[in-house]
Design a protein around this motif. Structure first.
Motif, PDB file in Angstrom:
ATOM      1  N   ARG A  34       0.617  -0.941   0.050  1.00  0.00           N
ATOM      2  CA  ARG A  34      -0.152  -0.020  -0.279  1.00  0.00           C
ATOM      3  C   ARG A  34       0.803   1.312   0.141  1.00  0.00           C
ATOM      4  O   ARG A  34       0.722   2.139  -0.769  1.00  0.00           O
ATOM      5  N   SER A  35       2.004   1.356   0.681  1.00  0.00           N
ATOM      6  CA  SER A  35       2.720   2.517   1.012  1.00  0.00           C
ATOM      7  C   SER A  35       4.312   2.454   0.492  1.00  0.00           C
ATOM      8  O   SER A  35       4.844   3.385   0.578  1.00  0.00           O
ATOM      9  N   GLY A  36       4.669   1.317   0.297  1.00  0.00           N
ATOM     10  CA  GLY A  36       5.942   1.150  -0.037  1.00  0.00           C
ATOM     11  C   GLY A  36       6.992   1.557   1.209  1.00  0.00           C
ATOM     12  O   GLY A  36       8.264   1.456   1.249  1.00  0.00           O
ATOM     13  N   VAL A  37       6.206   1.169   2.689  1.00  0.00           N
ATOM     14  CA  VAL A  37       7.091   1.343   3.657  1.00  0.00           C
ATOM     15  C   VAL A  37       7.003   0.051   4.577  1.00  0.00           C
ATOM     16  O   VAL A  37       5.906  -0.364   4.670  1.00  0.00           O
ATOM     17  N   VAL A  38       7.874  -0.074   5.185  1.00  0.00           N
ATOM     18  CA  VAL A  38       8.056  -1.197   6.316  1.00  0.00           C
ATOM     19  C   VAL A  38       8.440  -0.467   7.773  1.00  0.00           C
ATOM     20  O   VAL A  38       9.445   0.305   7.944  1.00  0.00           O
ATOM     21  N   ASN A  39       7.170  -0.283   8.349  1.00  0.00           N
ATOM     22  CA  ASN A  39       7.423   0.369   9.990  1.00  0.00           C
ATOM     23  C   ASN A  39       8.235  -0.481  10.730  1.00  0.00           C
ATOM     24  O   ASN A  39       7.925  -1.861  11.072  1.00  0.00           O
ATOM     25  N   ASP A  40       9.310  -0.204  11.455  1.00  0.00           N
ATOM     26  CA  ASP A  40      10.083  -0.873  12.313  1.00  0.00           C
ATOM     27  C   ASP A  40      10.112  -0.445  13.817  1.00  0.00           C
ATOM     28  O   ASP A  40      10.753   0.291  14.071  1.00  0.00           O
ATOM     29  N   PRO A  41       9.116  -0.933  14.704  1.00  0.00           N
ATOM     30  CA  PRO A  41       8.915  -0.553  15.801  1.00  0.00           C
ATOM     31  C   PRO A  41       9.800  -1.356  16.908  1.00  0.00           C
ATOM     32  O   PRO A  41       9.895  -1.215  18.210  1.00  0.00           O
ATOM     33  N   ILE A  42      10.894  -2.407  16.415  1.00  0.00           N
ATOM     34  CA  ILE A  42      11.635  -3.031  17.538  1.00  0.00           C
ATOM     35  C   ILE A  42      13.233  -2.887  17.153  1.00  0.00           C
ATOM     36  O   ILE A  42      13.797  -3.651  17.607  1.00  0.00           O
ATOM     37  N   SER A  43      13.516  -2.177  16.316  1.00  0.00           N
ATOM     38  CA  SER A  43      14.911  -1.491  16.145  1.00  0.00           C
ATOM     39  C   SER A  43      15.642  -3.198  15.452  1.00  0.00           C
ATOM     40  O   SER A  43      15.184  -3.553  14.470  1.00  0.00           O
ATOM     41  N   LYS A  44      16.539  -3.484  16.049  1.00  0.00           N
ATOM     42  CA  LYS A  44      17.523  -4.510  15.567  1.00  0.00           C
ATOM     43  C   LYS A  44      17.446  -5.693  16.089  1.00  0.00           C
ATOM     44  O   LYS A  44      17.803  -6.666  15.763  1.00  0.00           O
ATOM     45  N   LYS A  45      16.242  -6.049  16.728  1.00  0.00           N
ATOM     46  CA  LYS A  45      15.889  -7.403  17.315  1.00  0.00           C
ATOM     47  C   LYS A  45      14.913  -8.025  16.412  1.00  0.00           C
ATOM     48  O   LYS A  45      14.325  -7.564  15.393  1.00  0.00           O
ATOM     49  N   GLY A  46      15.221  -9.307  16.300  1.00  0.00           N
ATOM     50  CA  GLY A  46      14.310 -10.174  15.204  1.00  0.00           C
ATOM     51  C   GLY A  46      13.229 -10.859  15.825  1.00  0.00           C
ATOM     52  O   GLY A  46      12.911 -10.914  17.079  1.00  0.00           O
ATOM     53  N   VAL A  99      12.493   1.160   4.754  1.00  0.00           N
ATOM     54  CA  VAL A  99      12.481   1.047   6.468  1.00  0.00           C
ATOM     55  C   VAL A  99      12.190   2.399   7.132  1.00  0.00           C
ATOM     56  O   VAL A  99      12.814   3.294   6.891  1.00  0.00           O
ATOM     57  N   ARG A 100      11.327   2.609   7.999  1.00  0.00           N
ATOM     58  CA  ARG A 100      11.072   3.587   8.990  1.00  0.00           C
ATOM     59  C   ARG A 100      10.989   3.229  10.434  1.00  0.00           C
ATOM     60  O   ARG A 100      10.212   2.296  10.497  1.00  0.00           O
ATOM     61  N   THR A 101      11.626   3.696  11.040  1.00  0.00           N
ATOM     62  CA  THR A 101      11.913   3.433  12.458  1.00  0.00           C
ATOM     63  C   THR A 101      10.872   4.005  13.205  1.00  0.00           C
ATOM     64  O   THR A 101      10.310   5.156  12.991  1.00  0.00           O
ATOM     65  N   SER A 102       9.903   3.409  14.136  1.00  0.00           N
ATOM     66  CA  SER A 102       8.998   3.848  15.090  1.00  0.00           C
ATOM     67  C   SER A 102       9.224   3.258  16.259  1.00  0.00           C
ATOM     68  O   SER A 102      10.257   2.604  16.586  1.00  0.00           O
ATOM     69  N   SER A 103       8.278   3.332  17.259  1.00  0.00           N
ATOM     70  CA  SER A 103       8.506   2.763  18.560  1.00  0.00           C
ATOM     71  C   SER A 103       7.134   1.867  18.618  1.00  0.00           C
ATOM     72  O   SER A 103       6.276   1.964  18.015  1.00  0.00           O
ATOM     73  N   PRO A 104       7.213   0.979  19.860  1.00  0.00           N
ATOM     74  CA  PRO A 104       6.140   0.284  20.124  1.00  0.00           C
ATOM     75  C   PRO A 104       4.715   1.254  20.340  1.00  0.00           C
ATOM     76  O   PRO A 104       3.511   0.925  19.755  1.00  0.00           O
ATOM     77  N   PRO A 105       4.879   2.481  21.281  1.00  0.00           N
ATOM     78  CA  PRO A 105       3.651   3.182  21.172  1.00  0.00           C
ATOM     79  C   PRO A 105       3.285   3.986  20.138  1.00  0.00           C
ATOM     80  O   PRO A 105       2.007   3.918  19.815  1.00  0.00           O
ATOM     81  N   GLU A 106       4.094   4.222  19.303  1.00  0.00           N
ATOM     82  CA  GLU A 106       3.891   5.011  17.852  1.00  0.00           C
ATOM     83  C   GLU A 106       3.112   3.884  17.178  1.00  0.00           C
ATOM     84  O   GLU A 106       2.183   4.309  16.284  1.00  0.00           O
ATOM     85  N   ALA A 107       3.494   2.451  17.022  1.00  0.00           N
ATOM     86  CA  ALA A 107       2.938   1.666  16.213  1.00  0.00           C
ATOM     87  C   ALA A 107       1.636   1.137  16.810  1.00  0.00           C
ATOM     88  O   ALA A 107       0.672   1.040  15.912  1.00  0.00           O
ATOM     89  N   ALA A 108       1.333   1.200  17.994  1.00  0.00           N
ATOM     90  CA  ALA A 108       0.122   1.049  18.589  1.00  0.00           C
ATOM     91  C   ALA A 108      -0.871   2.196  18.480  1.00  0.00           C
ATOM     92  O   ALA A 108      -2.197   1.810  17.994  1.00  0.00           O
ATOM     93  N   ALA A 109      -0.300   3.390  18.363  1.00  0.00           N
ATOM     94  CA  ALA A 109      -1.293   4.468  18.169  1.00  0.00           C
ATOM     95  C   ALA A 109      -1.697   4.718  16.678  1.00  0.00           C
ATOM     96  O   ALA A 109      -2.691   4.880  16.291  1.00  0.00           O
ATOM     97  N   ALA A 110      -0.758   3.988  15.975  1.00  0.00           N
ATOM     98  CA  ALA A 110      -1.028   4.288  14.527  1.00  0.00           C
ATOM     99  C   ALA A 110      -2.050   3.048  13.944  1.00  0.00           C
ATOM    100  O   ALA A 110      -3.125   3.302  13.484  1.00  0.00           O
ATOM    101  N   ALA A 111      -2.284   1.804  14.831  1.00  0.00           N
ATOM    102  CA  ALA A 111      -2.942   0.846  14.608  1.00  0.00           C
ATOM    103  C   ALA A 111      -4.356   1.227  15.152  1.00  0.00           C
ATOM    104  O   ALA A 111      -5.411   1.054  14.548  1.00  0.00           O
ATOM    105  N   ARG A 112      -4.287   2.075  16.229  1.00  0.00           N
ATOM    106  CA  ARG A 112      -5.603   2.575  16.890  1.00  0.00           C
ATOM    107  C   ARG A 112      -6.321   3.563  15.965  1.00  0.00           C
ATOM    108  O   ARG A 112      -7.347   3.384  15.795  1.00  0.00           O
TER     109      ARG A 112
END
Length: 170
Positions: A34-46, A99-112
């Motif tokens: 949809r957007s060409g973006v992968v949001n990354d809310p967990i940084s370098k962890k897999g 890839v765009r860096t985000s945070s868990p709270p930002e990802a949750a707010a976007a999902a909300r």
């Protein structure tokens, strides 16, 4: 599993799958399409996501083999993949994926804002925080041990599920 079941003498097997490819990876595919973006809310962890078809195959194998009675299996894919790794797989399959860096709270707010309930958004934030702290950054051999074959890879899942119109293939 309640301790009463474990100590009851009743036959049982506990399956503990990690993140589901059909949820996590499919969501990343949909967002990138949809957007060409992968949001990354967990940084370098897999995350060692497992294909639900592998869970079904393990379920069939352990139900058919009484030797597995009382065992606990932690089901993962064959590798722990970062969101940057997911983006690289998407790009290799012909999909734009920045890839765009985000945070868990930002990802949750976007999902909300996309319609998740408050409870679902809190749960998502909790799970992403767990993942950011390495809670799913491990791999087991349990799928292969029970089924006799390795689990499906994220790359294979992406190749099967990226819409062909995005890759230009037929």
């Amino acid at each position: 599993m309640p301790p009463a079941v474990i100590g009851s003498g009743a036959r049982h097997v506990i399956l503990r799958p990690s993140a589901f490819m059909q949820g996590l990876v499919a969501g990343v595919i949909a967002t990138a399409a949809r957007s060409g973006v992968v949001n990354d809310p967990i940084s370098k962890k897999g995350i060692s996501a497992v294909d639900c078809r592998d869970i079904a195959d393990v379920t069939a194998a352990v139900l058919a083999n009484p030797a597995y009675d009382g065992r606990t299996w932690t089901l993962t894919g064959p590798e722990s993949v970062t969101f940057a790794g997911l983006a690289a797989c998407l790009r290799a399959c012909g999909t734009r994926a920045e890839v765009r860096t985000s945070s868990p709270p930002e990802a949750a707010a976007a999902a909300r804002s996309r319609g998740l309930t408050a409870w679902e958004a809190r749960h998502l934030e909790e799970m992403l925080t767990l993942f950011a702290n390495g809670g799913a950054d491990f791999v087991t051999a349990d799928v292969e041990e029970t089924t006799g074959r390795p689990p499906r890879s994220v790359r294979a899942f992406i190749e099967e599920n990226v819409p062909r119109r995005l890759t230009g293939t037929r």
